[in-house]
Design an enzyme around this catalytic site. Sequence first.
Site, PDB file in Angstrom:
ATOM      1  N   SER A  34       0.897  -1.015   0.082  1.00  0.00           N
ATOM      2  CA  SER A  34      -0.172  -0.102  -0.016  1.00  0.00           C
ATOM      3  C   SER A  34       0.869   1.136   0.586  1.00  0.00           C
ATOM      4  CB  SER A  34      -0.659  -0.210   1.443  1.00  0.00           C
ATOM      5  OG  SER A  34      -1.554  -1.267   1.561  1.00  0.00           O
ATOM      6  N   THR A  37       4.098   4.743  -2.965  1.00  0.00           N
ATOM      7  CA  THR A  37       4.522   4.181  -3.863  1.00  0.00           C
ATOM      8  C   THR A  37       4.719   3.182  -5.248  1.00  0.00           C
ATOM      9  OG1 THR A  37       6.949   4.983  -2.535  1.00  0.00           O
ATOM     10  CG2 THR A  37       7.400   3.889  -4.179  1.00  0.00           C
ATOM     11  N   ASP A 102       6.407  -3.759  -1.471  1.00  0.00           N
ATOM     12  CA  ASP A 102       5.471  -2.516  -0.938  1.00  0.00           C
ATOM     13  C   ASP A 102       6.830  -1.295  -0.153  1.00  0.00           C
ATOM     14  OD1 ASP A 102       3.566  -1.778   1.216  1.00  0.00           O
ATOM     15  OD2 ASP A 102       3.600  -3.543   2.432  1.00  0.00           O
ATOM     16  N   GLY A 103       5.647  -0.166   0.343  1.00  0.00           N
ATOM     17  CA  GLY A 103       6.634   0.629   0.458  1.00  0.00           C
ATOM     18  C   GLY A 103       7.288   0.654   1.738  1.00  0.00           C
ATOM     19  N   ALA A 104       7.452   1.741   2.404  1.00  0.00           N
ATOM     20  CA  ALA A 104       7.887   2.324   3.736  1.00  0.00           C
ATOM     21  C   ALA A 104       7.972   3.432   4.135  1.00  0.00           C
ATOM     22  CB  ALA A 104       8.972   1.141   3.751  1.00  0.00           C
ATOM     23  N   ASP A 105       7.774   4.118   5.740  1.00  0.00           N
ATOM     24  CA  ASP A 105       8.173   4.677   6.500  1.00  0.00           C
ATOM     25  C   ASP A 105       9.768   5.275   6.320  1.00  0.00           C
ATOM     26  OD1 ASP A 105       5.423   6.326   5.856  1.00  0.00           O
ATOM     27  OD2 ASP A 105       4.962   4.425   7.456  1.00  0.00           O
ATOM     28  N   GLU A 124      -0.608  -6.018   6.110  1.00  0.00           N
ATOM     29  CA  GLU A 124       0.323  -5.847   5.038  1.00  0.00           C
ATOM     30  C   GLU A 124       1.026  -6.551   5.796  1.00  0.00           C
ATOM     31  OE1 GLU A 124       0.859  -1.174   3.525  1.00  0.00           O
ATOM     32  OE2 GLU A 124       1.917  -1.129   5.702  1.00  0.00           O
TER      33      GLU A 124
END
Length: 271
Positions: A34, A37, A102-105, A124
């Site tokens: 989610s 990106t 997957d994206g990441a912060d 996730e």
Amino acid sequence: MSPTNLIEQAKRSAAFAAVDKHVNSTVRVLGIGSGSTVVYAVERLVELKKQGKLHPELLCVSTSFQSKQLIVDAGLRASDLDDLPELDSTTEVFASIDVTIDGADEVDSELNAIKGGGAAHLREKLVANASRKLVLIADSRKNSKTLGEKWEKGIPVEVSPLAWRTIKRQLERLTPSSCSLAAKDAKAFSFDHPVAELRQAVRKAGPVVTDNGNFILDVSVGLIYEPRAVEQLIKMTPGVIEVGIFSNMAAEAWFGNEDGSIVCRVPESEQ
């Protein structure tokens, strides 16, 4: 090009590179993360599908409402995680996901990650845990040595709405030495005590409500020296459903830079 456009281009470059390396005609089940990106990852999947480079029966497992809409709108086949083992009960082929992108912060030197800025980290983590490989994609702003260096909004923690105030108070009583660490004088995080805030919605009155009907506490602890220990400590608090620290889960992380270059990292300890 404006700074915003440069960042978006960096995200797109990282997403395209990761998809090109890890998704081909042999990948049967793909986890779709989610966030902003991941939009570019799906864009690349559509291009590969048009070129005939994807498995003709590719299944995409979503991690959020947003993720599922991306999959459906792109004309890809969506599947829920629990449906995978039922596809063929005589084999384990579909019992796990080939790869999840997957994206990441924020991602540290060991590829431990903070996730949940979009409040989707429960699903996730479920999908990541069911995957043979987790690949993270982000722009260079998310690339750090220690978690908490760049992401200052706290660890996203999904909690039961029934007692969120009680959970908040209990989390704020924790200390950096509450974790079981090898060294007696070691600290798991830099703050003396966590600071937890109920995440508020932007375009509705009241708190953010997750896809699962829960609330989000953003728990600030400063620098996170021991991600695994902090993840477990928070998770042990009654009422906590999932913690937005993904420790020892990612195999690779791809970062796009504003100058157009791309960096692919593996955990520092594996280099």
